[in-house]
Scaffold this motif. Structure first.
Motif, PDB file in Angstrom:
ATOM      1  N   ASP A  89      58.252 -44.219  50.310  1.00 50.35           N
ATOM      2  CA  ASP A  89      58.271 -45.382  49.430  1.00 50.35           C
ATOM      3  C   ASP A  89      57.155 -46.363  49.804  1.00 50.35           C
ATOM      4  O   ASP A  89      56.655 -46.357  50.943  1.00 50.35           O
ATOM      5  CB  ASP A  89      59.615 -46.114  49.518  1.00 50.35           C
ATOM      6  CG  ASP A  89      60.724 -45.416  48.763  1.00 50.35           C
ATOM      7  OD1 ASP A  89      60.409 -44.542  47.932  1.00 50.35           O
ATOM      8  OD2 ASP A  89      61.903 -45.737  49.006  1.00 50.35           O
ATOM      9  N   VAL A  90      56.801 -47.216  48.866  1.00 50.80           N
ATOM     10  CA  VAL A  90      55.858 -48.299  49.132  1.00 50.80           C
ATOM     11  C   VAL A  90      56.636 -49.527  49.572  1.00 50.80           C
ATOM     12  O   VAL A  90      57.640 -49.900  48.939  1.00 50.80           O
ATOM     13  CB  VAL A  90      55.022 -48.622  47.883  1.00 50.80           C
ATOM     14  CG1 VAL A  90      54.142 -49.853  48.115  1.00 50.80           C
ATOM     15  CG2 VAL A  90      54.161 -47.432  47.500  1.00 50.80           C
ATOM     16  N   VAL A  91      56.200 -50.147  50.664  1.00 48.94           N
ATOM     17  CA  VAL A  91      56.849 -51.355  51.165  1.00 48.94           C
ATOM     18  C   VAL A  91      55.801 -52.447  51.379  1.00 48.94           C
ATOM     19  O   VAL A  91      54.619 -52.167  51.572  1.00 48.94           O
ATOM     20  CB  VAL A  91      57.595 -51.097  52.491  1.00 48.94           C
ATOM     21  CG1 VAL A  91      58.755 -50.135  52.279  1.00 48.94           C
ATOM     22  CG2 VAL A  91      56.652 -50.559  53.569  1.00 48.94           C
ATOM     23  N   SER A  92      56.248 -53.686  51.332  1.00 53.24           N
ATOM     24  CA  SER A  92      55.385 -54.833  51.609  1.00 53.24           C
ATOM     25  C   SER A  92      55.545 -55.250  53.055  1.00 53.24           C
ATOM     26  O   SER A  92      56.628 -55.120  53.634  1.00 53.24           O
ATOM     27  CB  SER A  92      55.741 -56.007  50.691  1.00 53.24           C
ATOM     28  OG  SER A  92      55.554 -55.662  49.338  1.00 53.24           O
ATOM     29  N   VAL A  93      54.455 -55.758  53.633  1.00 47.31           N
ATOM     30  CA  VAL A  93      54.463 -56.144  55.048  1.00 47.31           C
ATOM     31  C   VAL A  93      54.088 -57.618  55.176  1.00 47.31           C
ATOM     32  O   VAL A  93      53.126 -58.083  54.551  1.00 47.31           O
ATOM     33  CB  VAL A  93      53.490 -55.275  55.862  1.00 47.31           C
ATOM     34  CG1 VAL A  93      53.501 -55.683  57.338  1.00 47.31           C
ATOM     35  CG2 VAL A  93      53.860 -53.796  55.724  1.00 47.31           C
ATOM     36  N   PHE A  94      54.864 -58.339  55.995  1.00 49.82           N
ATOM     37  CA  PHE A  94      54.662 -59.769  56.204  1.00 49.82           C
ATOM     38  C   PHE A  94      54.586 -60.091  57.697  1.00 49.82           C
ATOM     39  O   PHE A  94      55.172 -59.388  58.527  1.00 49.82           O
ATOM     40  CB  PHE A  94      55.822 -60.569  55.587  1.00 49.82           C
ATOM     41  CG  PHE A  94      55.993 -60.356  54.114  1.00 49.82           C
ATOM     42  CD1 PHE A  94      55.404 -61.205  53.190  1.00 49.82           C
ATOM     43  CD2 PHE A  94      56.752 -59.291  53.638  1.00 49.82           C
ATOM     44  CE1 PHE A  94      55.570 -61.008  51.832  1.00 49.82           C
ATOM     45  CE2 PHE A  94      56.925 -59.087  52.280  1.00 49.82           C
ATOM     46  CZ  PHE A  94      56.331 -59.945  51.375  1.00 49.82           C
ATOM     47  N   ARG A  95      53.888 -61.160  58.012  1.00 51.32           N
ATOM     48  CA  ARG A  95      53.860 -61.679  59.378  1.00 51.32           C
ATOM     49  C   ARG A  95      55.159 -62.457  59.616  1.00 51.32           C
ATOM     50  O   ARG A  95      55.553 -63.278  58.781  1.00 51.32           O
ATOM     51  CB  ARG A  95      52.655 -62.606  59.556  1.00 51.32           C
ATOM     52  CG  ARG A  95      52.401 -63.034  60.996  1.00 51.32           C
ATOM     53  CD  ARG A  95      51.342 -64.129  61.036  1.00 51.32           C
ATOM     54  NE  ARG A  95      50.088 -63.702  60.442  1.00 51.32           N
ATOM     55  CZ  ARG A  95      49.056 -63.193  61.134  1.00 51.32           C
ATOM     56  NH1 ARG A  95      49.158 -63.057  62.448  1.00 51.32           N
ATOM     57  NH2 ARG A  95      47.943 -62.834  60.507  1.00 51.32           N
ATOM     58  N   ARG A  96      55.799 -62.200  60.737  1.00 55.78           N
ATOM     59  CA  ARG A  96      57.054 -62.910  61.000  1.00 55.78           C
ATOM     60  C   ARG A  96      56.771 -64.407  61.204  1.00 55.78           C
ATOM     61  O   ARG A  96      55.677 -64.815  61.578  1.00 55.78           O
ATOM     62  CB  ARG A  96      57.746 -62.347  62.237  1.00 55.78           C
ATOM     63  CG  ARG A  96      57.094 -62.693  63.552  1.00 55.78           C
ATOM     64  CD  ARG A  96      57.992 -62.312  64.703  1.00 55.78           C
ATOM     65  NE  ARG A  96      57.272 -62.418  65.981  1.00 55.78           N
ATOM     66  CZ  ARG A  96      57.771 -62.012  67.141  1.00 55.78           C
ATOM     67  NH1 ARG A  96      58.976 -61.486  67.184  1.00 55.78           N
ATOM     68  NH2 ARG A  96      57.055 -62.127  68.239  1.00 55.78           N
ATOM     69  N   GLY A  97      57.774 -65.198  60.951  1.00 55.48           N
ATOM     70  CA  GLY A  97      57.613 -66.634  61.124  1.00 55.48           C
ATOM     71  C   GLY A  97      57.009 -67.290  59.908  1.00 55.48           C
ATOM     72  O   GLY A  97      57.691 -67.970  59.145  1.00 55.48           O
TER      73      GLY A  97
END
Length: 268
Positions: free
Chosen positions: A220-228
């Motif tokens: 699947d395609v997922v989005s990635v974010f920086r924590r905080g």
């Protein structure tokens, strides 16, 4: 057929770009062009309910041009390009010959700086130009009223606004991920993983992931974010089902990448 050139009509809607039919569309168009046929592409209004509509021809043309890695996208309108204001009402409006970056200020100015014809006028043309140039396709906005202007555009002699490509030709698979693929979940990564993705051009390892959301599966395609800060870093194809990824997150032992660099497209 005055010029004896075969044509082929193709009807598309937004869902054709959002799922893996994208690759099939690319293949069909490539075969037609390879055989000397001209594809004539329109939105499939007979089945496109509001949720499935692309919405305007400018966006549809940009999507197709990007998909085919076109050498130039020509957007025709009733004015010879982009101006700093509406030249029909502002005598101080200046013609913009070249745009190297589509800024928020430029987009705001375009709201009253040109054609009112079509869906959204010049604003949608800027949005289409942004998509195409991000994928590596330069764009020319010029007038449809000038005789032989398409030929002039190809030769580089038409008056208009030329938008330079902001990147190299983006692979078709990466285009699909960047512009169309729905995200099945979210990954939140630590500072080290964010640095590896955004600066060092490396893959994402499971040990750099601190939290996950969504019921995603391998592939699947997922989005990635920086924590905080929740800064959006990009999208990629994940190599684990969510339960399997949760088991190995934050482990120092070596595992297969959560997202391989070849299956990653970073944020602008």
């Amino acid at each position: 057929m005055a010029y004896q050139i075969p044509c082929a009509q193709i009807l598309l809607n937004r869902s054709d770009f959002e799922d893996r039919r994208y690759k099939n569309i690319f293949g069909s168009l490539s075969v037609l062009l390879g055989r000397g046929a001209i594809p004539i592409i329109n939105e499939n209004d007979t089945i496109a309910i509001e949720e499935l509509k692309v919405g305007d021809n400018d966006t549809l043309s940009a999507q197709v041009a990007a998909m085919l890695h076109a050498s130039l996208l020509i957007l025709l309108t009733d004015i010879d390009g982009l101006y700093t204001a509406n030249p029909k009402s502002d005598p101080n409006a200046r013609h913009i010959d070249v745009v190297n970056e589509i800024t928020p200020e430029l987009t705001a100015a375009a709201g009253g700086a040109g054609s009112g014809n079509g869906t959204g006028g010049m604003t949608t043309k800027l949005s289409a130009a942004s998509l195409a140039t991000r994928a590596g396709v330069p764009v020319l906005i010029c007038s449809s009223a000038e005789e032989n202007n398409i030929v002039r555009a190809v030769k580089g002699t038409a008056k208009g606004t030329y938008f330079t490509a902001s990147g190299h030709n983006m692979k078709t698979r990466l285009q699909w991920m960047a512009f169309y693929a729905p995200s099945a979940g979210n990954l939140y990564v630590d500072e080290g993983a964010a640095e590896a993705l955004a600066v060092q051009a490396k893959s994402l390892l499971p040990k750099g992931i601190v939290a996950v959301e969504g019921d995603f599966k391998k592939g699947d395609v997922v989005s990635v974010f920086r924590r905080g800060s929740h800064e959006y870093l990009g999208k990629g194809i994940v190599n684990y089902d969510r339960p399997d990824l949760q088991k190995i997150m934050n482990e120092s032992t070596s595992h297969t990448e959560a997202i391989n660099r070849d299956n990653w497209i970073g944020a602008e």
